[in-house]
Design a protein around this motif. Structure first.
Motif, PDB file in Angstrom:
ATOM      1  N   GLY A 161      36.449 113.387  46.850  1.00  0.00           N
ATOM      2  CA  GLY A 161      36.648 112.879  48.213  1.00  0.00           C
ATOM      3  C   GLY A 161      35.552 113.320  49.167  1.00  0.00           C
ATOM      4  N   THR A 162      35.171 114.578  49.083  1.00  0.00           N
ATOM      5  CA  THR A 162      34.173 115.080  50.032  1.00  0.00           C
ATOM      6  C   THR A 162      32.822 114.400  49.836  1.00  0.00           C
ATOM      7  N   ALA A 163      32.532 113.982  48.603  1.00  0.00           N
ATOM      8  CA  ALA A 163      31.265 113.297  48.331  1.00  0.00           C
ATOM      9  C   ALA A 163      31.284 111.850  48.820  1.00  0.00           C
ATOM     10  N   LEU A 164      32.473 111.362  49.058  1.00  0.00           N
ATOM     11  CA  LEU A 164      32.588 109.973  49.529  1.00  0.00           C
ATOM     12  C   LEU A 164      32.395 109.863  51.034  1.00  0.00           C
ATOM     13  N   VAL A 165      32.664 110.944  51.746  1.00  0.00           N
ATOM     14  CA  VAL A 165      32.732 110.855  53.214  1.00  0.00           C
ATOM     15  C   VAL A 165      31.728 111.734  53.933  1.00  0.00           C
ATOM     16  N   TYR A 203      43.655 110.336  51.568  1.00  0.00           N
ATOM     17  CA  TYR A 203      42.684 111.076  50.743  1.00  0.00           C
ATOM     18  C   TYR A 203      41.354 111.217  51.481  1.00  0.00           C
ATOM     19  N   GLU A 204      40.851 110.130  52.013  1.00  0.00           N
ATOM     20  CA  GLU A 204      39.563 110.167  52.705  1.00  0.00           C
ATOM     21  C   GLU A 204      39.674 110.976  54.007  1.00  0.00           C
ATOM     22  N   ARG A 205      40.793 110.813  54.690  1.00  0.00           N
ATOM     23  CA  ARG A 205      40.972 111.538  55.956  1.00  0.00           C
ATOM     24  C   ARG A 205      40.960 113.049  55.696  1.00  0.00           C
ATOM     25  N   THR A 206      41.613 113.422  54.631  1.00  0.00           N
ATOM     26  CA  THR A 206      41.656 114.841  54.267  1.00  0.00           C
ATOM     27  C   THR A 206      40.253 115.347  53.930  1.00  0.00           C
TER      28      THR A 206
END
Lengths: 345, 345, 345, 345
Positions: free
Chosen positions: C179-183, C257-260
């Motif tokens: 997730g962190t790599a997406l955002v 998921y992305e918000r987190t």
């Protein structure tokens, strides 16, 4: 083609063949439980001054390596080896296939690892608070001589053995070409030293005059427990085990093993001197039966018309290191011819 | 002591030794990439009428079995075998050591499994809603002849092959003593039949006149992919691979392999007739080189003073089944002496 | 003690706990064959724009890694990874325990490997005439983000994917913190990109708001065959599989998921800016939720009285790199307090 | 549909969920090195009267079984189990995947093996002159209760333990549903008995009120050495290990575990009495939370419209044995409804 690319290109020493021929019709029990194996093992124990050690005859070197390592380690434990060590690079992942990581320590062209490196690796493991998340280094694997033909001195072996004992590691020596390390210039570690310093090692036959076969000597009785089960399980137990006993019986009689090694080494040094005389530097300082000159590609191509040898490492655009091996079967006249052709280049 | 306890008690046929002696000094590349191996493989392919098959020479039977099975199966797949099959009971868990379960099907004293049993096992697996919680049966292992010397008829082999093809199973035949199954009374399945029906099988050398070695024939090209990596990884690739090529070259020339098998079988039948004449029932109806009389303990003890044989099964308080094996090296006069001694009991 | 040493120090997001609480008494079939898993898988397939892919929910990251690798490789094949990759150094040799070597490619502090390195490794293997004596490189393992928090750009992923397809390699992405790599700042590769480029990858839950659990997405159908057998065999199939479906259902709903991930990253960048402001260089340029300042030992000892963080690397006698992690549960006020304390040092 | 097909169809006991909710935001170290795990382990040690034992929390039963067995055995050693034992038939060959054979002993519908069988198996191994060609039996695996819900009496456990100690075997007890065996009618073996008699056993949580998780108790310190490495290596070490500590902390407080088991068993016995009253014989005499009536197919089809249960064994053309399970979540009114419907058939 005259072949120098390795030392397993021919069959076996005449003495070995003779022993096989002479015993061919004798009936013995199978699976290494015969008198030939018992007698050969006794000779090896005596040569090693290790009366309490166990001797097992296996068919090949890769097999000895992974069978002993599989028998010695628990599932989370790893073998430490030089980055260029045989188990690290030339055994198709056979140790990993038994479930164990090979921890590769950096090494130079001599292919050796030091006691200090082992100490550092093990201490770093235990100092790490997450060491349970890493394989536990438990066994040190070296080859004597190494892949690159160099040898460990007695002092180096003593130091490796000492750090293994201090840290609770198993010390295992791959001796595929062990004979040459016992007799070459500069050699100062004997079979008895190895037996005293290592938990296990093997005396290679395949590359020193046998048709095939290696004699594994386990000096640490705890590591011998139930070994024959694992030998059978991993395919290393020959039905006609006596074939190995017969061969090692011949090799271990009348100094044949050492004499064969000495001859291999002497022929190799004749080559070495020819390389040096030619001004070809040596890739590594091997005192044993493998020699690694660095030569111009053009010269090597010329030689390759008549002789086989192995490519070893590219040095620059026009030079590479190659390997010439001598064996028990190498003919003096072939060495002389090669030297003459080198001089004539 | 005259030994009949197994068929791997001596060295090798004179023709095999001669071939080894004659080629001893020839230089060849290592690891089975030599002309002797190529020539022997070509002969085997021809004999099997299987020009597209791959032939690999390995050192021993246990090794062929687990190496081929490890190469053929994915991690969740299992081998089906008779409960008395060699991989199920006499290889120290070598198949399990590669990660695979051996599913043992019940069998009688003939040591055989049927196509119907295989079908039932596989259909039961797929019919079970929790089949993902069980190893997936994927390979059928049989021995020809079996552990108890019996043989599968061509019709039985056809049926096994058919069910394997229908169900997507691999059909693998252990031929440690294959020669005897090709030539014995009642034999109706040829090498070409095996090659046509099985995905892979091996032609045993160790128990049929070679010093050591087995020839694995892989007829299904998909199963041959990258096999040499796994052969090396599991310790089955001999450095001097040519030794295997030389031996199989001799065995496969001039009908030596079949002639040897025929002689073994004929001597075994002489024993069989002596057992029957004596009124000793046969534990199982083996037409090959292993014979299993049921005899009184007292008689066996008397024989044991002069002859060795293997205990096989206790029948009642005073009788047991034992195994007598003949080999390429069994002497006619020893068989005659044994028969005479049986008659005199 | 306020803890920043990792991102798995607390339980789960309130939304996840709520979903578990609300469904607690609902009865479902076991082993992941329930509607919650089906629904969560459907959401993931949609997010990944990969309607034909298979989704499996496993319990932890190490388990996903070795289970997928064991399922994907044949015995002689190896996984390529960065030398600092998780499977190479922090999983207790779990891949080796399934029989496969991890080939470690050198990497810098960014923990990344390049398509060029992969190409060179594979070409070197096949160019070597003795490649059968070495494990065959067959799978490329990367983490996105890496162990050191850095990310692969879309261009880098495209290149890795292209070389894998060209060379017949399997491309597998460990997404423990995906997730962190997406955002994060600089992120340009989406879930759909990963699904398009990799043969398989996983979306980590444990470190992104779930109690536990990872969603493995297998986009290459050939690699999904019989996967559930192997998942069960290796201990990755949860009896109450629905727990994973429920959690991922919550995470994949409404952008949770992305918000987190975004919140984790934002808090991490607040720390990063504080380190930079303080003049503490960054050990590596991580744009995600792990930050690695190099600071004086004395300052770190002071901070350690109140905050936990992880030691990462010694830089010189008085400085070391440490890791601060933010998680879904990190409190803003704790970040503010830490920044204030850093400024005050 | 009212479900009785197994005991892992719902989430967790309210007390367990409450504990997870209440501790959700507390920060702890990972990998089971937190205070919740320490506290739960202490409670278990106390309940077991085994102050020197080690307690490890793993995620699932299959995982505990193969992880412990892999940690306990050397490569050539095998586990002995009942032919219907869980490791023998329902774990996808997970023990074999760690390299070990499961030796299946015949058993009746009670799913039990006896000390006499174990003794015979082990003595037969060592009496065989070729025992090195067979896996060495080294560990005895039983389930308490068994797959079929039956229990070992204290006397039977004492006898198994005695033969294990006499023969140098490891005695391991799978307690997936252990609680029910502690409290059911006829139960006479306590946790302290198990701890005294077995080398290791586990207390199952998944099927007794936890969301997931099993507590492995290793009473033999030699078998605990380095266990955490292997737990990590095999995927059994949860990053947020505290989740297991929190759950077992709740289960082990105030008699919740036993109370839950007792309730499961009481509801199962209500069903059992209804089956008996109906004249349906019991397939096996299970005193625990699984009941196995043999009923007419027609009656079962009628029940299946409203209730789920598991097929267990076909008895004859018109009857089969099925399994009804109760769980911590089974509602009294559902049991009453089922009984009423049975009576009305």
């Amino acid at each position: 083609m005259i072949r120098f690319e390795s030392d397993y290109l021919e069959g076996a020493l005449p003495e070995v063949m003779r022993a096989l021929n002479e015993t061919n019709l004798v009936q013995t029990p199978g699976y290494g439980e015969d008198e030939y194996c018992a007698a050969a093992a006794a000779k090896i124990r005596e040569k090693c001054a290790a009366p309490g050690s166990a001797v097992h005859f296996l068919i090949g070197g890769t097999q000895v390596n992974f069978t002993f390592i599989a028998a010695a380690l628990r599932p989370h434990q790893a073998a430490i080896a030089a980055a260029s060590g045989h188990i690290a690079v030339h055994e198709s992942g056979s140790v990993e296939a038994t479930g164990h990581k090979v921890v590769a320590l950096p090494c130079g062209v001599d292919g050796k690892i030091s006691a200090a490196q082992v100490r550092e690796c093990v201490e770093a493991h235990w100092a790490d608070s997450t060491h349970e998340h890493q394989p536990q280094p438990k066994l040190v694997y070296i080859s004597q001589p190494t892949e690159n033909g160099t040898i460990y001195s007695l002092a180096e072996l003593e130091a490796l053995s000492a750090v293994c004992r201090e840290k609770g590691l198993i010390f295992f020596v791959d001796g595929a070409r062990l004979g040459t390390a016992l007799v070459c210039p500069g050699a100062d570690a004997s079979l008895a030293d190895l037996a005293r310093l290592a938990d296990a090692f093997y005396i290679g036959g395949t590359k020193l005059g046998a048709l095939f076969g290696e004699a594994l000597v386990i000096t640490n009785p705890a590591l011998n427990r139930d070994f024959r089960y694992i030998e059978k399980q991993r395919g290393g137990m020959l039905a006609k085990g006596r074939l190995l006993g017969v061969q090692f019986g011949a090799l271990m009689t009348g100094g044949l093993y050492e004499r064969t090694a000495r001859r291999e080494v002497e022929l190799a040094w004749r080559l070495r001197r020819a390389f040096e005389e030619k001004g070809w530097p040596l890739y590594c300082d091997s005192p044993t039966n493998q020699q690694f000159p660095i030569a111009p590609d053009a010269a090597l191509e010329k030689l390759a018309e008549k002789y086989s040898f192995s490519d070893w490492a590219r040095i620059d655009e026009t030079h590479r290191a190659v390997r010439f091996c001598t064996s028990w079967a190498t003919k003096e006249e072939d060495v002389s011819a090669l030297i003459k052709d080198i001089r004539a280049l």
